[in-house]
Design a protein around this motif. Sequence first.
Motif, short mmCIF file in Angstrom:
data_model
loop_
_atom_site.label_atom_id
_atom_site.label_comp_id
_atom_site.label_asym_id
_atom_site.label_seq_id
_atom_site.Cartn_x
_atom_site.Cartn_y
_atom_site.Cartn_z
N VAL A 272 38.32 52.25 44.51
CA VAL A 272 39.02 50.99 44.23
C VAL A 272 39.72 51.07 42.88
CG1 VAL A 272 38.73 48.51 43.85
CG2 VAL A 272 37.40 49.67 45.63
N GLU A 273 39.04 51.58 41.88
CA GLU A 273 39.64 51.70 40.55
C GLU A 273 40.73 52.77 40.54
OE1 GLU A 273 36.77 51.75 37.28
OE2 GLU A 273 35.23 51.25 38.74
N GLU A 274 40.51 53.87 41.25
CA GLU A 274 41.52 54.92 41.29
C GLU A 274 42.80 54.43 41.97
OE1 GLU A 274 38.45 58.77 41.48
OE2 GLU A 274 39.49 58.07 43.28
N ALA A 275 42.65 53.64 43.03
CA ALA A 275 43.83 53.09 43.71
C ALA A 275 44.61 52.16 42.78
CB ALA A 275 43.39 52.33 44.97
N ALA A 276 43.89 51.37 41.98
CA ALA A 276 44.56 50.47 41.04
C ALA A 276 45.31 51.26 39.98
CB ALA A 276 43.52 49.56 40.39
N ARG B 66 40.45 42.87 35.73
CA ARG B 66 41.00 42.13 36.88
C ARG B 66 40.46 42.60 38.22
NH1 ARG B 66 47.43 41.08 35.42
NH2 ARG B 66 47.05 40.02 33.42
N ILE B 67 39.80 43.75 38.24
CA ILE B 67 39.28 44.24 39.53
C ILE B 67 37.75 44.37 39.50
CG2 ILE B 67 39.27 46.22 41.10
CD1 ILE B 67 42.17 46.67 40.39
N VAL B 68 37.24 45.09 38.51
CA VAL B 68 35.78 45.33 38.48
C VAL B 68 35.04 44.05 38.11
CG1 VAL B 68 33.93 46.69 37.47
CG2 VAL B 68 36.17 47.73 37.87
N LEU B 69 35.52 43.35 37.07
CA LEU B 69 34.82 42.14 36.62
C LEU B 69 34.73 41.07 37.71
CD1 LEU B 69 33.37 40.72 34.30
CD2 LEU B 69 35.59 39.90 33.49
N PRO B 70 35.83 40.74 38.42
CA PRO B 70 35.69 39.76 39.52
C PRO B 70 34.75 40.21 40.62
CG PRO B 70 37.99 40.01 38.89
CD PRO B 70 37.24 41.09 38.18
N LEU B 71 34.68 41.53 40.88
CA LEU B 71 33.76 42.01 41.91
C LEU B 71 32.30 41.80 41.50
CD1 LEU B 71 35.52 45.35 42.96
CD2 LEU B 71 35.36 43.23 44.27
N CYS B 72 32.07 41.65 40.20
CA CYS B 72 30.70 41.45 39.71
C CYS B 72 30.30 39.97 39.70
CB CYS B 72 30.57 42.01 38.29
SG CYS B 72 30.74 43.80 38.18
N MET B 73 31.06 39.12 40.37
CA MET B 73 30.77 37.69 40.34
C MET B 73 29.36 37.33 40.79
SD MET B 73 31.88 34.93 39.26
CE MET B 73 33.57 35.44 38.89
N PRO B 74 28.78 38.00 41.82
CA PRO B 74 27.39 37.66 42.17
C PRO B 74 26.42 37.90 41.01
CG PRO B 74 28.42 38.89 43.94
CD PRO B 74 29.37 38.94 42.79
N VAL B 75 26.61 38.99 40.28
CA VAL B 75 25.74 39.26 39.13
C VAL B 75 26.02 38.27 38.01
CG1 VAL B 75 25.07 40.98 37.42
CG2 VAL B 75 25.59 41.69 39.74
N ASP C 207 48.47 52.62 41.35
CA ASP C 207 49.49 51.56 41.48
C ASP C 207 50.06 51.13 40.14
OD1 ASP C 207 49.25 51.59 44.19
OD2 ASP C 207 47.80 49.94 44.27
N GLY C 208 49.61 51.74 39.06
CA GLY C 208 50.19 51.44 37.75
C GLY C 208 49.34 50.56 36.86
N SER C 209 48.13 50.18 37.30
CA SER C 209 47.28 49.33 36.47
C SER C 209 46.68 50.14 35.33
CB SER C 209 46.17 48.72 37.33
OG SER C 209 45.27 47.99 36.53
N SER C 210 46.64 49.55 34.16
CA SER C 210 46.00 50.23 33.03
C SER C 210 44.49 50.16 33.19
CB SER C 210 46.41 49.55 31.72
OG SER C 210 45.92 48.22 31.69
N SER C 211 43.80 50.95 32.39
CA SER C 211 42.33 50.96 32.47
C SER C 211 41.74 49.61 32.13
CB SER C 211 41.78 52.03 31.52
OG SER C 211 42.27 53.31 31.87
N THR C 212 42.33 48.95 31.13
CA THR C 212 41.82 47.64 30.72
C THR C 212 42.01 46.62 31.84
OG1 THR C 212 42.37 48.15 28.43
CG2 THR C 212 41.95 45.84 28.99
N ASN C 213 43.21 46.59 32.44
CA ASN C 213 43.46 45.66 33.53
C ASN C 213 42.57 45.94 34.73
OD1 ASN C 213 45.39 44.04 32.33
ND2 ASN C 213 47.10 45.38 32.94
N THR C 214 42.33 47.22 34.99
CA THR C 214 41.47 47.57 36.13
C THR C 214 40.06 47.04 35.93
OG1 THR C 214 42.74 49.60 36.48
CG2 THR C 214 40.56 49.48 37.48
N VAL C 215 39.56 47.17 34.71
CA VAL C 215 38.21 46.69 34.44
C VAL C 215 38.13 45.16 34.48
CG1 VAL C 215 36.38 46.57 32.70
CG2 VAL C 215 37.60 48.71 33.09
#
Length: 242
Positions: A134-138, A151-160, A141-149
């Motif tokens: 998921v992170e590699e695909a982002a 905008r993608i990883v952090l929202p996925l951690c919503m249950p935690v 697509d041109g996402s920076s490392s900061t945006n990936t963390v």
Amino acid sequence: MKTEQEFSLNIMSLPSKPQFQNFIDAFEIGKMGTYFWNSAFVSLFTVIFTILFGFFTAYILARFKFPFRNVIYFMFLTGMLIPIHGLLIPIFIEFKALGLLNKHVTLIFPYVAFNLSMAIFLFENFIKTVPLDVEEAAVIDGSSSTNTVLRIVLPLCMPVISTAVILFFLGAWNEFPFALVLIESANLRTLPIGLTNFNGQYTANYTQMLAAMAIVVLPVIIVYLAFSKKVMQGMTAGAVKG
């Protein structure tokens, strides 16, 4: 919602004429408004800082390999085994030397420190279950490392995050020993300390105390109902490795 006389005659009976004077007195005489604001301030920033520090630390530990990685992770987990109340006196002495006693931010430091181990444990185990693809695909697509963390990883951690909000908010909201020892000013005390004002040496104002307890419990119920749907999902995800 009963008068002092009705409460003295029969504790279990319903009020003959419900009234809210006890709540008004709890705010005006018992200064519950001030204590409520102090508890809200401390609990809110404790939750925010614990989640932020816990998430970014856990992400580094989960995604990167570096020397002494396991040692550092073990040291964080060891924090959960330390009886925090055994550190009460050393922390008091240290805070006194640093001039950190009796401030709005005084309680935030120990609360964040003591909750950080649990936060790292929950986030680290959950992040490992998030596919690296998921992170590699982002990134492709041109996402920076900061945006990936963020905008993608952090929202996925919503249950935690939901679980962490409830656990850490309840812990900070109800904490008593550190709030009693580290805070001396009456204007900086939190709700658990404020409730003791309704107990005198020989008497206690039970009607105002019960009204104050209702004020204390209400935010806890609201926070739990707001995040309860994902509590079990978050606890399971954080406790079971994928």
